[in-house]
Design a protein around this motif. Structure first.
Motif, PDB file in Angstrom:
ATOM      1  N   VAL A  68      27.502  32.325  38.086  1.00 50.17           N
ATOM      2  CA  VAL A  68      27.524  31.489  39.288  1.00 50.17           C
ATOM      3  C   VAL A  68      26.173  31.622  39.985  1.00 50.17           C
ATOM      4  N   LYS A  69      25.590  30.506  40.389  1.00 48.02           N
ATOM      5  CA  LYS A  69      24.329  30.546  41.117  1.00 48.02           C
ATOM      6  C   LYS A  69      24.626  30.830  42.586  1.00 48.02           C
ATOM      7  N   GLY A  70      24.203  31.992  43.052  1.00 49.59           N
ATOM      8  CA  GLY A  70      24.465  32.373  44.431  1.00 49.59           C
ATOM      9  C   GLY A  70      25.541  33.438  44.537  1.00 49.59           C
ATOM     10  N   PRO A  71      25.861  33.843  45.761  1.00 45.38           N
ATOM     11  CA  PRO A  71      26.820  34.917  45.976  1.00 45.38           C
ATOM     12  C   PRO A  71      28.245  34.520  45.608  1.00 45.38           C
ATOM     13  N   VAL A  72      29.046  35.519  45.283  1.00 47.53           N
ATOM     14  CA  VAL A  72      30.436  35.308  44.864  1.00 47.53           C
ATOM     15  C   VAL A  72      31.354  36.260  45.622  1.00 47.53           C
ATOM     16  N   VAL A  73      32.482  35.733  46.086  1.00 45.88           N
ATOM     17  CA  VAL A  73      33.583  36.561  46.585  1.00 45.88           C
ATOM     18  C   VAL A  73      34.671  36.525  45.524  1.00 45.88           C
ATOM     19  N   LEU A  74      34.992  37.687  44.967  1.00 45.36           N
ATOM     20  CA  LEU A  74      36.042  37.781  43.965  1.00 45.36           C
ATOM     21  C   LEU A  74      37.384  38.002  44.640  1.00 45.36           C
ATOM     22  N   VAL A  75      38.381  37.252  44.204  1.00 45.93           N
ATOM     23  CA  VAL A  75      39.741  37.371  44.743  1.00 45.93           C
ATOM     24  C   VAL A  75      40.676  37.659  43.584  1.00 45.93           C
ATOM     25  N   GLY A  76      41.417  38.751  43.669  1.00 44.24           N
ATOM     26  CA  GLY A  76      42.316  39.116  42.586  1.00 44.24           C
ATOM     27  C   GLY A  76      43.752  39.244  43.048  1.00 44.24           C
ATOM     28  N   HIS A  77      44.660  38.585  42.327  1.00 46.36           N
ATOM     29  CA  HIS A  77      46.090  38.722  42.594  1.00 46.36           C
ATOM     30  C   HIS A  77      46.701  39.664  41.561  1.00 46.36           C
ATOM     31  N   SER A  78      47.527  40.600  42.036  1.00 44.05           N
ATOM     32  CA  SER A  78      48.289  41.462  41.139  1.00 44.05           C
ATOM     33  C   SER A  78      47.366  42.265  40.216  1.00 44.05           C
ATOM     34  N   TYR A  79      47.563  42.152  38.894  1.00 42.71           N
ATOM     35  CA  TYR A  79      46.691  42.794  37.909  1.00 42.71           C
ATOM     36  C   TYR A  79      45.240  42.345  38.079  1.00 42.71           C
ATOM     37  N   GLY A  80      45.040  41.142  38.603  1.00 40.38           N
ATOM     38  CA  GLY A  80      43.685  40.662  38.855  1.00 40.38           C
ATOM     39  C   GLY A  80      42.914  41.550  39.817  1.00 40.38           C
ATOM     40  N   GLY A  81      43.618  42.292  40.668  1.00 41.97           N
ATOM     41  CA  GLY A  81      42.958  43.224  41.570  1.00 41.97           C
ATOM     42  C   GLY A  81      42.228  44.324  40.817  1.00 41.97           C
ATOM     43  N   ALA A  82      42.867  44.833  39.762  1.00 39.18           N
ATOM     44  CA  ALA A  82      42.207  45.855  38.944  1.00 39.18           C
ATOM     45  C   ALA A  82      40.959  45.291  38.277  1.00 39.18           C
ATOM     46  N   LEU A  83      41.019  44.021  37.904  1.00 41.95           N
ATOM     47  CA  LEU A  83      39.870  43.395  37.241  1.00 41.95           C
ATOM     48  C   LEU A  83      38.701  43.223  38.186  1.00 41.95           C
ATOM     49  N   ILE A  84      38.960  42.778  39.419  1.00 35.19           N
ATOM     50  CA  ILE A  84      37.839  42.569  40.339  1.00 35.19           C
ATOM     51  C   ILE A  84      37.246  43.891  40.797  1.00 35.19           C
ATOM     52  N   LEU A  90      42.358  45.602  30.142  1.00 39.82           N
ATOM     53  CA  LEU A  90      41.599  45.797  31.376  1.00 39.82           C
ATOM     54  C   LEU A  90      40.093  45.671  31.161  1.00 39.82           C
ATOM     55  N   ALA A  91      39.567  46.344  30.146  1.00 35.68           N
ATOM     56  CA  ALA A  91      38.119  46.321  29.923  1.00 35.68           C
ATOM     57  C   ALA A  91      37.641  44.927  29.513  1.00 35.68           C
ATOM     58  N   SER A  92      38.326  44.309  28.560  1.00 33.03           N
ATOM     59  CA  SER A  92      37.886  43.002  28.072  1.00 33.03           C
ATOM     60  C   SER A  92      38.089  41.912  29.115  1.00 33.03           C
ATOM     61  N   ASP A  93      39.196  41.975  29.863  1.00 28.44           N
ATOM     62  CA  ASP A  93      39.446  40.975  30.907  1.00 28.44           C
ATOM     63  C   ASP A  93      38.427  41.097  32.032  1.00 28.44           C
ATOM     64  N   ALA A  94      38.116  42.346  32.417  1.00 26.93           N
ATOM     65  CA  ALA A  94      37.131  42.555  33.479  1.00 26.93           C
ATOM     66  C   ALA A  94      35.756  42.066  33.039  1.00 26.93           C
ATOM     67  N   ALA A  95      35.422  42.280  31.775  1.00 25.13           N
ATOM     68  CA  ALA A  95      34.135  41.805  31.259  1.00 25.13           C
ATOM     69  C   ALA A  95      34.075  40.281  31.288  1.00 25.13           C
ATOM     70  N   TYR A  96      35.187  39.622  30.989  1.00 26.53           N
ATOM     71  CA  TYR A  96      35.245  38.161  31.025  1.00 26.53           C
ATOM     72  C   TYR A  96      35.015  37.651  32.444  1.00 26.53           C
ATOM     73  N   ILE A  97      35.686  38.278  33.419  1.00 25.39           N
ATOM     74  CA  ILE A  97      35.535  37.860  34.819  1.00 25.39           C
ATOM     75  C   ILE A  97      34.134  38.181  35.324  1.00 25.39           C
ATOM     76  N   ALA A  98      33.597  39.332  34.930  1.00 23.87           N
ATOM     77  CA  ALA A  98      32.235  39.689  35.339  1.00 23.87           C
ATOM     78  C   ALA A  98      31.231  38.665  34.814  1.00 23.87           C
ATOM     79  N   SER A  99      31.423  38.213  33.579  1.00 25.13           N
ATOM     80  CA  SER A  99      30.533  37.209  33.003  1.00 25.13           C
ATOM     81  C   SER A  99      30.627  35.898  33.768  1.00 25.13           C
ATOM     82  N   ALA A 100      31.855  35.509  34.124  1.00 24.88           N
ATOM     83  CA  ALA A 100      32.038  34.273  34.891  1.00 24.88           C
ATOM     84  C   ALA A 100      31.344  34.361  36.244  1.00 24.88           C
ATOM     85  N   ALA A 101      31.470  35.510  36.898  1.00 24.54           N
ATOM     86  CA  ALA A 101      30.840  35.689  38.210  1.00 24.54           C
ATOM     87  C   ALA A 101      29.320  35.692  38.101  1.00 24.54           C
ATOM     88  N   ALA A 102      28.800  36.361  37.081  1.00 25.48           N
ATOM     89  CA  ALA A 102      27.351  36.493  36.928  1.00 25.48           C
ATOM     90  C   ALA A 102      26.680  35.146  36.661  1.00 25.48           C
TER      91      ALA A 102
END
Length: 245
Positions: A58-74, A44-56
């Motif tokens: 991106v130039k401009g605003p981001v809408v995060l969409v998570g399916h299943s376990y991905g919901g905990a990550l977003i 959970l911690a490492s996966d969320a950090a990976y997704i947070a890095s990917a979002a950060a």
């Protein structure tokens, strides 16, 4: 800099980014920028950090969409400054300090829990080590149970492929606790899959209500709702994009 948020799609366990294919096509047809990075599924911690890095990045605003376990990550990664909205698709909506096990343990367990197959994998530093090397446990859904549990409304010829192409999730992800709950400060939307056999729909409803999310429920939808009903999923995401543009 674009004022239309980029949609960043986060797949869950037992799937990969290809599970978003139909949703991506729908969003692209409406001119919405989309990214669908791989989810490492290693914790959970490492996966969320990976997704947070990917979002950060991106130039401009981001809408995060998570399916299943991905919901905990977003819920954790959504704390990144440029994330402006969260969309949960048949997902866990975790609170700060809460684990997936604690959240789903409040309700009757879904058939998923008794149909997981465990295998081991070497942990970091164990490569090349001999017998007795450190190992961790990861889980997939038993192939014979996969169609009913994960994708009951998907054509059988497709589920046969999905069952053997599963991405395993480290078992430790169920006991790690979330370090943040971004839905407390960011607007959220949630799609509840009414016939989900992987995550009890009551778990989905509880989390969505607690987050104050705008909720859409699809009667008869399986856990693989992004595969079986991509237009419905994309419509909710588009609503989030419009609201945060």
């Amino acid at each position: 800099m674009s004022t239309t948020p980029t949609v960043l799609l986060v797949h869950g366990a037992f799937a990969d980014a290809g599970s978003w294919a139909g949703v991506i096509a729908e969003l692209q047809q409406h001119g919405i920028p989309v990214l669908a990075p791989p989810n490492p599924l290693r914790g959970l911690a490492s996966d969320a950090a990976y997704i947070a890095s990917a979002a950060a990045q991106v130039k401009g605003p981001v809408v995060l969409v998570g399916h299943s376990y991905g919901g905990a990550l977003i819920s954790v990664a959504g704390a990144v400054e440029n994330v402006v909205g969260l969309v949960y698709v048949a997902a866990y909506v975790t609170e700060e300090g809460e684990s997936l096990g604690e959240l789903q343990g409040r309700f009757p367990l879904s058939p998923l829990v008794s149909n997981l197959r465990e295998v081991t994998y070497p942990v970091e530093g164990a490569a090349g080590a001999g017998a007795g090397a450190a190992a961790a446990v990861e889980v997939t859904i038993k192939a014979e149970a996969f169609p009913e549990i994960f994708a009951a409304d998907v054509p059988p010829e497709v589920t046969k492929i999905l069952a053997v192409a599963q991405r395993p999730l480290t078992a430790g992800a169920f006991t790690e606790t979330a370090s943040a709950a971004a839905w407390r400060t960011k607007p959220s939307w949630a799609l509840v899959a009414g016939s989900d056999q992987a995550i009890n729909p009551e778990v989905q409803r509880f989390g969505a209500k607690r987050a104050g999310a705008t909720v859409v429920e699809l009667e008869g939808a399986s856990h693989a709702v992004a595969v079986s009903r991509p237009k419905d999923v994309a419509d909710l995401i588009r609503e989030a994009v419009r609201a945060t543009s």
